[in-house]
Design a protein around this motif. Structure first.
Motif, PDB file in Angstrom:
ATOM      1  N   MET A 102       0.612  -1.152  -0.082  1.00 13.10           N
ATOM      2  CA  MET A 102      -0.001   0.064  -0.275  1.00 13.10           C
ATOM      3  C   MET A 102       0.817   1.251   0.015  1.00 13.10           C
ATOM      4  O   MET A 102       0.621   2.561  -0.487  1.00 13.10           O
ATOM      5  CB  MET A 102      -1.141  -0.388   1.345  1.00 13.10           C
ATOM      6  CG  MET A 102      -1.571   0.805   0.671  1.00 13.10           C
ATOM      7  SD  MET A 102      -2.895   0.168  -0.693  1.00 13.10           S
ATOM      8  CE  MET A 102      -3.261   1.648  -0.914  1.00 13.10           C
ATOM      9  N   ILE A 103       1.724   0.900   0.847  1.00 14.98           N
ATOM     10  CA  ILE A 103       2.999   2.282   0.968  1.00 14.98           C
ATOM     11  C   ILE A 103       3.607   2.927  -0.930  1.00 14.98           C
ATOM     12  O   ILE A 103       3.498   3.364  -1.702  1.00 14.98           O
ATOM     13  CB  ILE A 103       4.023   2.095   2.319  1.00 14.98           C
ATOM     14  CG1 ILE A 103       3.634   1.998   2.626  1.00 14.98           C
ATOM     15  CG2 ILE A 103       5.067   3.470   1.057  1.00 14.98           C
ATOM     16  CD1 ILE A 103       2.973   3.359   3.754  1.00 14.98           C
ATOM     17  N   HIS A 104       3.959   1.246  -1.824  1.00 18.40           N
ATOM     18  CA  HIS A 104       4.210   0.944  -3.061  1.00 18.40           C
ATOM     19  C   HIS A 104       3.720   1.692  -3.644  1.00 18.40           C
ATOM     20  O   HIS A 104       3.399   2.895  -4.302  1.00 18.40           O
ATOM     21  CB  HIS A 104       4.559  -0.214  -2.556  1.00 18.40           C
ATOM     22  CG  HIS A 104       5.075  -0.150  -4.889  1.00 18.40           C
ATOM     23  ND1 HIS A 104       6.225  -1.149  -4.300  1.00 18.40           N
ATOM     24  CD2 HIS A 104       5.198   0.482  -5.522  1.00 18.40           C
ATOM     25  CE1 HIS A 104       6.291  -1.582  -5.656  1.00 18.40           C
ATOM     26  NE2 HIS A 104       6.367  -0.324  -5.547  1.00 18.40           N
ATOM     27  N   ALA A 105       2.289   1.484  -3.500  1.00 17.79           N
ATOM     28  CA  ALA A 105       1.049   2.337  -4.525  1.00 17.79           C
ATOM     29  C   ALA A 105       0.429   3.691  -3.908  1.00 17.79           C
ATOM     30  O   ALA A 105       0.854   4.417  -5.090  1.00 17.79           O
ATOM     31  CB  ALA A 105      -0.656   1.438  -4.131  1.00 17.79           C
ATOM     32  N   GLU A 115      -0.361   7.365  -6.212  1.00 15.25           N
ATOM     33  CA  GLU A 115      -1.212   8.443  -6.041  1.00 15.25           C
ATOM     34  C   GLU A 115       0.177   9.828  -5.624  1.00 15.25           C
ATOM     35  O   GLU A 115       0.000  11.368  -6.361  1.00 15.25           O
ATOM     36  CB  GLU A 115      -1.496   8.483  -4.360  1.00 15.25           C
ATOM     37  CG  GLU A 115      -1.842  10.154  -4.364  1.00 15.25           C
ATOM     38  CD  GLU A 115      -3.310   9.586  -3.071  1.00 15.25           C
ATOM     39  OE1 GLU A 115      -3.100  10.661  -1.999  1.00 15.25           O
ATOM     40  OE2 GLU A 115      -3.681   8.486  -2.793  1.00 15.25           O
ATOM     41  N   TYR A 116       1.326   9.739  -5.261  1.00 16.41           N
ATOM     42  CA  TYR A 116       2.227  10.896  -5.398  1.00 16.41           C
ATOM     43  C   TYR A 116       3.341  11.376  -6.314  1.00 16.41           C
ATOM     44  O   TYR A 116       3.842  12.137  -6.225  1.00 16.41           O
ATOM     45  CB  TYR A 116       3.319  10.844  -4.018  1.00 16.41           C
ATOM     46  CG  TYR A 116       2.315  10.281  -2.926  1.00 16.41           C
ATOM     47  CD1 TYR A 116       1.520  10.482  -2.113  1.00 16.41           C
ATOM     48  CD2 TYR A 116       2.789   9.342  -1.721  1.00 16.41           C
ATOM     49  CE1 TYR A 116       0.886  10.605  -1.396  1.00 16.41           C
ATOM     50  CE2 TYR A 116       2.800   8.919  -1.343  1.00 16.41           C
ATOM     51  CZ  TYR A 116       1.467   9.768  -0.105  1.00 16.41           C
ATOM     52  OH  TYR A 116       1.007   9.232   1.088  1.00 16.41           O
ATOM     53  N   LEU A 155      -3.581   6.081  -7.867  1.00 19.60           N
ATOM     54  CA  LEU A 155      -3.239   4.664  -6.790  1.00 19.60           C
ATOM     55  C   LEU A 155      -4.531   3.834  -6.760  1.00 19.60           C
ATOM     56  O   LEU A 155      -4.133   2.379  -7.314  1.00 19.60           O
ATOM     57  CB  LEU A 155      -4.480   5.437  -5.520  1.00 19.60           C
ATOM     58  CG  LEU A 155      -3.919   4.631  -4.184  1.00 19.60           C
ATOM     59  CD1 LEU A 155      -3.192   4.734  -3.762  1.00 19.60           C
ATOM     60  CD2 LEU A 155      -4.878   5.413  -3.333  1.00 19.60           C
ATOM     61  N   THR A 156      -5.526   4.081  -8.143  1.00 19.09           N
ATOM     62  CA  THR A 156      -6.598   2.266  -8.431  1.00 19.09           C
ATOM     63  C   THR A 156      -5.816   1.489  -8.721  1.00 19.09           C
ATOM     64  O   THR A 156      -5.160   0.833  -9.131  1.00 19.09           O
ATOM     65  CB  THR A 156      -7.401   3.054  -9.013  1.00 19.09           C
ATOM     66  OG1 THR A 156      -8.155   3.665  -7.874  1.00 19.09           O
ATOM     67  CG2 THR A 156      -8.682   1.671  -8.983  1.00 19.09           C
TER      68      THR A 156
END
Length: 418
Positions: A148-151, A156-157, A170-171
């Protein structure tokens, strides 16, 4: 390898160390590659480094395979370095928990994780690793570290490749990482059968403060569920009634995507929680909006063992598997690190006494590492060194020395009772 293949079910409490293995090998304007094995000189010092793990009294080592080096071109494999390391594990009777994906893809994979073939390719690579080292008894694997950090960082960032952003980014990244996760675990299970032990690992994150303020309520509610999103996907928990199903659907998930994950779940044998007391609790402030991440971070709050206990309990309640603290430390003085080691180990023993099946503790990392900000800097690596390890890294004329600290003796005391 040391210990039983059913170490995760033997009722014991197992001590591990980790070797920081972030790989983001892609370079670009104003961006240097990150390869922590190169930065810490682990590629040259691996033999002695694994000896340090034994010296500390560790039974297990969280350690990753550098995919970008193992598969330098499509269809071509170079196992020479990893072969030597795995032989050393066997020689030391030390058990690796092998990270297969710790952020980086090979340089030849266009669009990195957004490439439509990524899930298939990461599964092929994972199966190849499992096949290569099965004869040595290597059977403990983390398919994707902190997905999730990876995503977030890649989807997202727009901080890491493929530099996607916003809800759709992100999705996309969440779906790609989760599909690769599922296919990789299934492929390794086909190779290893009942010997396989799958340690799922994600970052424990907590959100506190003014989370009910009107400007934060919806965002905070999403983030609290988003912490678990990849794990919920791979374990088949994201159906129409999942709190994030509308968010996923609005940003590109279709009926076929939801069906694929609910029909093909993979489960953890051990649920790993990464918790850093000074970073894992983010604070919402009324009237202030932070997007999160390196570029727009929210303030953090040190909730110590209370925050850790909450996340450990929540992980067990949500997934039903035994729980392991798979990363922890504080970046600080030797005394601060020893204090956190003592407090966190004691707290986990209290959880065990209360009936929570906590089966392990991991100090991360074995020796100091370099902050991810190195990627966007022109400063020398020493400017980015994080004082986190049991051993300190010290620049010398002959490279990075591993300097023993008092934390080693304290860790050994907890691990071996000495």
């Amino acid at each position: 390898m040391t210990g039983s293949p059913t170490w995760h079910r033997d009722g014991g409490f197992h001590f591990a160390v980790g070797v920081e293995d972030t790989f983001v090998p892609q370079a670009g304007p104003g961006e240097r590659p990150i390869d922590e094995y190169e930065l810490t000189e682990h590629y040259g010092r691996w033999h002695d480094d694994l000896g340090l793990a034994v010296e500390a009294g560790a039974e297990l080592v969280r350690w990753g395979v550098p995919w970008h080096r193992v598969q330098p071109e499509p269809g071509r494999w170079d196992w020479s370095w990893v072969d030597r390391v795995m032989d050393r594990y066997a020689e030391l009777n030390l058990r690796p928990i092998v990270d297969l994906m710790h952020y980086g893809t090979p340089l030849w994979l266009n669009d990195q994780f957004a490439n439509p073939d990524y899930p298939k390719l990461v599964a092929e690579y994972s199966a190849a690793v499992a096949e290569r080292y099965a004869h040595l008894g290597v059977a403990d694997y983390t398919p994707v570290n902190e997905p999730m950090i990876h995503a977030l960082f890649s989807g997202e960032y727009a901080y890491w490749p493929p530099y996607l952003s916003g809800p759709q980014g992100l999705t996309t990244m969440t779906g790609q990482l989760a599909r690769g996760f599922v296919l990789a675990q299934r492929a390794m299970a086909d190779v290893l059968g009942d010997r396989a032990v799958f340690v799922h690992v994600d970052a424990g994150m907590r959100y506190v403060g003014d989370i009910d303020a009107p400007e934060h309520r919806d965002h905070a509610a999403r983030l609290k569920e988003q912490v678990f999103l990849v794990e919920d996907l791979v374990t088949g928990r994201v159906g129409a009634d999942h709190p994030l199903a509308p968010y996923l659907r609005a940003n590109g998930f279709g009926d076929d995507d939801f069906a694929w994950f609910t029909e093909a779940p993979v489960l953890p044998d051990v649920m790993g929680v990464n918790y850093y007391p000074r970073h894992s609790t983010e604070v919402f402030e009324a009237g202030v909006f932070h997007g999160g991440g390196f570029r727009d971070p929210r303030p953090t709050r040190d909730d110590g063992v209370a925050g850790m206990n909450e996340l450990i309990r929540e992980a067990h309640a949500r997934y039903g598997a035994p729980v392991m603290l798979t990363e922890t430390c504080v970046t600080g003085s030797v005394k601060e690190r020893i204090d956190w080691l003592d407090e966190s180990v004691a707290a986990l023993h209290d959880l065990r006494a209360a009936g929570v099946p906590v089966i392990g503790y991991t100090w991360w990392p074995l020796f100091d590492m370099y902050e991810w900000t190195y990627r966007h800097s022109e400063l020398p690596r020493e400017a980015h060194r994080l004082t986190m390890g049991l051993w300190r890294l010290e620049e010398t004329a002959h490279g990075l020395a591993r300097v023993r600290t008092e934390i080693v003796d304290r860790f050994r005391h907890h691990a071996l009772g000495e």
